[in-house]
Design a protein around this motif. Structure first.
Motif, PDB file in Angstrom:
ATOM      1  N   ASN A 216       6.206  -2.897  29.932  1.00  0.00           N
ATOM      2  CA  ASN A 216       6.112  -4.326  30.027  1.00  0.00           C
ATOM      3  C   ASN A 216       5.597  -4.568  28.515  1.00  0.00           C
ATOM      4  OD1 ASN A 216       3.404  -3.609  30.065  1.00  0.00           O
ATOM      5  ND2 ASN A 216       3.231  -4.510  32.024  1.00  0.00           N
ATOM      6  N   LEU A 217       5.397  -3.652  27.573  1.00  0.00           N
ATOM      7  CA  LEU A 217       5.075  -3.687  26.096  1.00  0.00           C
ATOM      8  C   LEU A 217       5.808  -2.718  25.274  1.00  0.00           C
ATOM      9  CD1 LEU A 217       3.275  -4.986  23.751  1.00  0.00           C
ATOM     10  CD2 LEU A 217       1.668  -3.632  24.585  1.00  0.00           C
ATOM     11  N   GLU A 218       6.472  -3.070  24.320  1.00  0.00           N
ATOM     12  CA  GLU A 218       7.148  -2.301  23.492  1.00  0.00           C
ATOM     13  C   GLU A 218       7.108  -2.609  22.202  1.00  0.00           C
ATOM     14  OE1 GLU A 218      10.906  -0.457  24.870  1.00  0.00           O
ATOM     15  OE2 GLU A 218      10.742  -1.658  26.533  1.00  0.00           O
ATOM     16  N   THR A 219       6.932  -1.852  20.970  1.00  0.00           N
ATOM     17  CA  THR A 219       6.622  -2.456  19.599  1.00  0.00           C
ATOM     18  C   THR A 219       6.895  -1.083  18.625  1.00  0.00           C
ATOM     19  OG1 THR A 219       5.346  -3.677  18.147  1.00  0.00           O
ATOM     20  CG2 THR A 219       4.108  -2.008  19.418  1.00  0.00           C
ATOM     21  N   ALA A 220       7.332  -1.744  17.571  1.00  0.00           N
ATOM     22  CA  ALA A 220       7.365  -0.403  16.504  1.00  0.00           C
ATOM     23  C   ALA A 220       6.938  -1.054  15.122  1.00  0.00           C
ATOM     24  CB  ALA A 220       8.990  -0.402  16.529  1.00  0.00           C
ATOM     25  N   LEU A 221       6.274  -0.174  14.563  1.00  0.00           N
ATOM     26  CA  LEU A 221       5.601  -0.481  13.385  1.00  0.00           C
ATOM     27  C   LEU A 221       5.336   0.818  12.674  1.00  0.00           C
ATOM     28  CD1 LEU A 221       2.355   0.447  13.837  1.00  0.00           C
ATOM     29  CD2 LEU A 221       2.416  -1.512  15.569  1.00  0.00           C
ATOM     30  N   SER A 222       4.951   0.592  11.275  1.00  0.00           N
ATOM     31  CA  SER A 222       4.803   1.828  10.159  1.00  0.00           C
ATOM     32  C   SER A 222       3.593   1.139   9.309  1.00  0.00           C
ATOM     33  CB  SER A 222       6.180   1.563   9.382  1.00  0.00           C
ATOM     34  OG  SER A 222       7.141   2.035  10.143  1.00  0.00           O
ATOM     35  N   PHE A 223       3.071   2.282   8.708  1.00  0.00           N
ATOM     36  CA  PHE A 223       2.057   2.079   7.770  1.00  0.00           C
ATOM     37  C   PHE A 223       2.163   3.270   6.796  1.00  0.00           C
ATOM     38  CE2 PHE A 223      -0.028   4.179  11.258  1.00  0.00           C
ATOM     39  CZ  PHE A 223      -0.628   5.427  10.730  1.00  0.00           C
ATOM     40  N   VAL A 224       1.732   2.861   5.763  1.00  0.00           N
ATOM     41  CA  VAL A 224       1.699   4.063   4.460  1.00  0.00           C
ATOM     42  C   VAL A 224       0.340   4.562   4.008  1.00  0.00           C
ATOM     43  CG1 VAL A 224       2.545   4.526   2.241  1.00  0.00           C
ATOM     44  CG2 VAL A 224       3.869   3.150   3.675  1.00  0.00           C
ATOM     45  N   VAL A 225       0.184   5.808   4.083  1.00  0.00           N
ATOM     46  CA  VAL A 225      -1.025   6.508   3.671  1.00  0.00           C
ATOM     47  C   VAL A 225      -0.686   7.368   2.035  1.00  0.00           C
ATOM     48  CG1 VAL A 225      -2.653   8.235   4.134  1.00  0.00           C
ATOM     49  CG2 VAL A 225      -1.553   7.009   5.995  1.00  0.00           C
ATOM     50  N   ALA A 226      -1.575   6.991   1.372  1.00  0.00           N
ATOM     51  CA  ALA A 226      -1.243   7.385  -0.001  1.00  0.00           C
ATOM     52  C   ALA A 226      -1.810   8.809  -0.411  1.00  0.00           C
ATOM     53  CB  ALA A 226      -1.972   6.248  -1.109  1.00  0.00           C
ATOM     54  N   ARG A 227      -1.276   9.541   0.572  1.00  0.00           N
ATOM     55  CA  ARG A 227      -1.426  11.010   0.304  1.00  0.00           C
ATOM     56  C   ARG A 227      -0.322  12.017   0.961  1.00  0.00           C
ATOM     57  NH1 ARG A 227      -5.931  11.567  -2.158  1.00  0.00           N
ATOM     58  NH2 ARG A 227      -6.096  13.525  -1.075  1.00  0.00           N
ATOM     59  N   PRO A 228       0.066  12.984   0.238  1.00  0.00           N
ATOM     60  CA  PRO A 228       1.201  13.883   0.503  1.00  0.00           C
ATOM     61  C   PRO A 228       1.571  14.356   2.078  1.00  0.00           C
ATOM     62  CG  PRO A 228      -0.116  14.952  -1.424  1.00  0.00           C
ATOM     63  CD  PRO A 228      -0.972  13.633  -0.408  1.00  0.00           C
ATOM     64  N   ILE A 229       2.601  14.260   2.439  1.00  0.00           N
ATOM     65  CA  ILE A 229       3.085  14.181   3.936  1.00  0.00           C
ATOM     66  C   ILE A 229       2.365  15.567   4.546  1.00  0.00           C
ATOM     67  CG2 ILE A 229       5.305  15.612   3.343  1.00  0.00           C
ATOM     68  CD1 ILE A 229       6.369  14.090   5.665  1.00  0.00           C
ATOM     69  N   ASP A 230       2.425  16.884   3.751  1.00  0.00           N
ATOM     70  CA  ASP A 230       1.810  17.861   4.204  1.00  0.00           C
ATOM     71  C   ASP A 230       0.193  17.801   4.661  1.00  0.00           C
ATOM     72  OD1 ASP A 230       4.149  19.377   4.179  1.00  0.00           O
ATOM     73  OD2 ASP A 230       3.986  20.203   2.224  1.00  0.00           O
ATOM     74  N   GLU A 231      -0.274  16.897   3.552  1.00  0.00           N
ATOM     75  CA  GLU A 231      -1.686  16.658   3.895  1.00  0.00           C
ATOM     76  C   GLU A 231      -1.812  15.788   5.424  1.00  0.00           C
ATOM     77  OE1 GLU A 231      -5.436  15.139   1.289  1.00  0.00           O
ATOM     78  OE2 GLU A 231      -3.567  15.374   0.400  1.00  0.00           O
ATOM     79  N   VAL A 232      -1.165  14.891   5.116  1.00  0.00           N
ATOM     80  CA  VAL A 232      -1.239  13.866   6.327  1.00  0.00           C
ATOM     81  C   VAL A 232      -0.993  14.821   7.738  1.00  0.00           C
ATOM     82  CG1 VAL A 232      -0.580  11.723   7.513  1.00  0.00           C
ATOM     83  CG2 VAL A 232      -0.751  11.826   4.959  1.00  0.00           C
ATOM     84  N   ALA A 348      -0.544  -4.166  14.889  1.00  0.00           N
ATOM     85  CA  ALA A 348      -0.100  -3.951  13.488  1.00  0.00           C
ATOM     86  C   ALA A 348      -1.236  -3.918  12.705  1.00  0.00           C
ATOM     87  CB  ALA A 348       0.845  -4.960  12.908  1.00  0.00           C
ATOM     88  N   ARG A 349      -2.301  -4.660  12.854  1.00  0.00           N
ATOM     89  CA  ARG A 349      -3.791  -4.920  12.342  1.00  0.00           C
ATOM     90  C   ARG A 349      -4.486  -3.674  12.666  1.00  0.00           C
ATOM     91  NH1 ARG A 349      -4.828  -9.967  10.216  1.00  0.00           N
ATOM     92  NH2 ARG A 349      -2.830 -11.157   9.742  1.00  0.00           N
ATOM     93  N   LEU A 350      -4.346  -3.230  13.910  1.00  0.00           N
ATOM     94  CA  LEU A 350      -5.279  -2.045  14.342  1.00  0.00           C
ATOM     95  C   LEU A 350      -4.527  -0.855  13.487  1.00  0.00           C
ATOM     96  CD1 LEU A 350      -5.660  -2.729  18.124  1.00  0.00           C
ATOM     97  CD2 LEU A 350      -7.394  -2.636  16.282  1.00  0.00           C
ATOM     98  N   ALA A 351      -3.183  -0.789  13.509  1.00  0.00           N
ATOM     99  CA  ALA A 351      -2.747   0.378  13.036  1.00  0.00           C
ATOM    100  C   ALA A 351      -2.972   0.282  11.324  1.00  0.00           C
ATOM    101  CB  ALA A 351      -1.164   0.059  12.721  1.00  0.00           C
ATOM    102  N   GLY A 352      -3.237  -0.477  10.607  1.00  0.00           N
ATOM    103  CA  GLY A 352      -3.779  -0.893   9.256  1.00  0.00           C
ATOM    104  C   GLY A 352      -4.982  -0.436   9.219  1.00  0.00           C
ATOM    105  N   GLU A 353      -5.957  -0.852  10.125  1.00  0.00           N
ATOM    106  CA  GLU A 353      -7.288  -0.392  10.027  1.00  0.00           C
ATOM    107  C   GLU A 353      -7.388   1.117  10.356  1.00  0.00           C
ATOM    108  OE1 GLU A 353     -11.329  -0.337   9.923  1.00  0.00           O
ATOM    109  OE2 GLU A 353     -10.112  -1.695   9.262  1.00  0.00           O
ATOM    110  N   PHE A 354      -6.448   1.786  11.132  1.00  0.00           N
ATOM    111  CA  PHE A 354      -6.554   3.174  11.190  1.00  0.00           C
ATOM    112  C   PHE A 354      -5.983   3.864  10.085  1.00  0.00           C
ATOM    113  CE2 PHE A 354      -3.700   6.801  12.267  1.00  0.00           C
ATOM    114  CZ  PHE A 354      -4.807   7.718  12.943  1.00  0.00           C
ATOM    115  N   ALA A 355      -4.954   3.271   9.297  1.00  0.00           N
ATOM    116  CA  ALA A 355      -4.446   3.927   8.003  1.00  0.00           C
ATOM    117  C   ALA A 355      -5.529   4.007   7.286  1.00  0.00           C
ATOM    118  CB  ALA A 355      -3.424   3.193   7.739  1.00  0.00           C
ATOM    119  N   ARG A 356      -6.414   2.947   6.895  1.00  0.00           N
ATOM    120  CA  ARG A 356      -7.198   2.593   6.144  1.00  0.00           C
ATOM    121  C   ARG A 356      -8.372   3.814   6.260  1.00  0.00           C
ATOM    122  NH1 ARG A 356     -12.380   0.972   5.383  1.00  0.00           N
ATOM    123  NH2 ARG A 356     -12.628   0.140   7.380  1.00  0.00           N
TER     124      ARG A 356
END
Length: 402
Positions: A216-232, A348-356
């Motif tokens: 009953n809840l579906e969503t898609a979102l993205s965030f960017v981390v300024a680190r190389p993919i292997d490190e992430v 989306a805001r929570l994903a941004g906080e997690f990314a930070r």
């Protein structure tokens, strides 16, 4: 029209319903179960309250087609329920009804109070009744009636029927085969065949994620981390480190084989919850992707949640883009607060906080403290609303008249 099969008051029902027909109309118009009253049709007044998979729910804001496979119990089906019998007698003795329009929903809510809060006082009863409106009585008689039943049970005047164990409920928007809360210790009277079938179902240790249930809840979102993919990718394999970056999350112990247990604390205004649950993470090393299957329950409110979160890492310049797909099923009282647009913005805001936090951890090696404070979406909600207001105002363009 869409086909629908569900159980109503212990009886299998098959029929058809329009996609936007709510459960209240389906029960009244198709099954002629008129004890479910409809008034505001916005989930505010509580007159349409009934039980879905053993939990109170508003039938006027629940689509009938979303209850495929669910077990619905209206006041007609609670006629021989011992708590309802006691409440009917108390409502009569304490003059807890006048016109009677709110009474069916009030009785279902009162039953929930009696089973969930056996030590409640009059002040707590009034607070619990805040979602059920009465225009006649002033609530005094209703409160006295509920307190009378609570006192009788505390004194042992009414023997509680023993629970047959923490049996799972059916499918549906409320319950979702999550074990019933302690307030359902007194099982609802159903035909023996239906009870035997329900009691034969067990929740396996690996019963995580949606398991074929409808989200009953579906969503898609993205965030960017300024680190190389292997490190992430390497950091995401450290589950304990990732948990420290998630607001409100706390592991119960070290993960074993991709399986973990923990809690997520959430606070929305006066409502404070702490979901305890389990999860399993599967990772695809070659594809730099993974899936988390989880299930949790808040013991206080009886709310439950199941989720499947897919993630994939994609190179983004010198950084890494994390694509998330979330499919979740919220069940119980807290599900009534769900609004897809607001929820999506909050996620989306929570994903941004997690990314930070994750980026900070990668850059400095410092980790967030393990004892996170309860997640408080209230501040996030205010920022979401303000952002929407600014966006709306930005659409207006004022021109100077010549």
């Amino acid at each position: 029209m869409s086909g629908i099969e569900l159980t109503v008051n212990g009886r299998p029902i098959s029929g058809e319903a329009e996609p936007r027909m709510h459960l209240g109309d389906f029960l009244r118009e198709r099954l002629h179960l008129t004890a479910t009253h409809l008034r505001c049709e916005q989930g505010v007044c509580g007159a349409c309250t009934l039980l879905i998979d053993g939990e109170p729910a508003r039938s006027c804001i629940t689509y009938a087609v979303s209850c495929r496979g669910a077990e619905v119990m209206t006041l007609e089906g609670l006629e021989t329920d011992p708590v309802i019998e006691a409440l009917r007698a108390a409502f009569t003795a304490e003059h807890g009804l006048q016109c009677g329009f709110c009474t069916p929903g009030m009785l279902v809510t009162a039953r929930d109070i009696v089973l969930r809060l056996p030590d409640a006082d009059a002040a707590r009863v009034r607070k619990e009744l805040s979602g059920n409106l009465c225009r006649c009585t002033g609530y005094a008689g209703i409160v006295r009636a509920i307190c009378r039943v609570l006192a009788e049970r505390q004194a042992g005047a009414q023997q509680a029927r023993a629970d047959a164990g923490s049996r799972p409920s059916g499918l549906g928007p409320v319950g979702s085969r999550i074990p019933l809360s302690p307030r359902a210790a007194e099982t609802i009277q159903r035909p023996a065949a239906a009870r035997d079938q329900a009691d034969a179902i067990s929740v396996a240790d690996e019963d995580l994620g949606l398991g074929g249930r409808q989200a009953n809840l579906e969503t898609a979102l993205s965030f960017v981390v300024a680190r190389p993919i292997d490190e992430v990718w390497a950091v995401l394999d450290d589950i304990e480190r990732v948990a420290r970056c998630m607001p409100g999350a706390k592991l119960a112990g070290p993960p074993v084989g991709g399986r973990l247990e923990g809690t997520v604390a959430v606070k929305v205004g006066p409502i404070a919850t702490s979901f305890s649950g389990r999860a399993r993470i599967l990772r695809d090393e070659a594809g730099r992707s993974g899936v988390l299957y989880g299930a949790g329950r808040d013991r206080l409110s009886g709310s439950g949640a199941r989720a499947e979160v897919s993630y994939a890492l994609v190179p983004d310049g010198t950084g890494t883009r994390v694509d998330l797909s979330v499919r979740a099923l919220l069940a119980g009282p807290l599900a009534q607060f769900g609004r897809s647009g607001i929820v999506q913005d909050l996620m989306a805001r929570l994903a941004g906080e997690f990314a930070r936090r994750l980026e900070h951890s990668l850059a400095t090696g410092e980790e967030a403290p393990a004892d996170q404070a309860p997640l408080n979406p209230a501040a996030l909600l205010v920022s979401v609303i303000m952002a929407r207001v600014r966006k709306m105002l930005g659409r207006f363009r004022f021109r100077r008249t010549p």
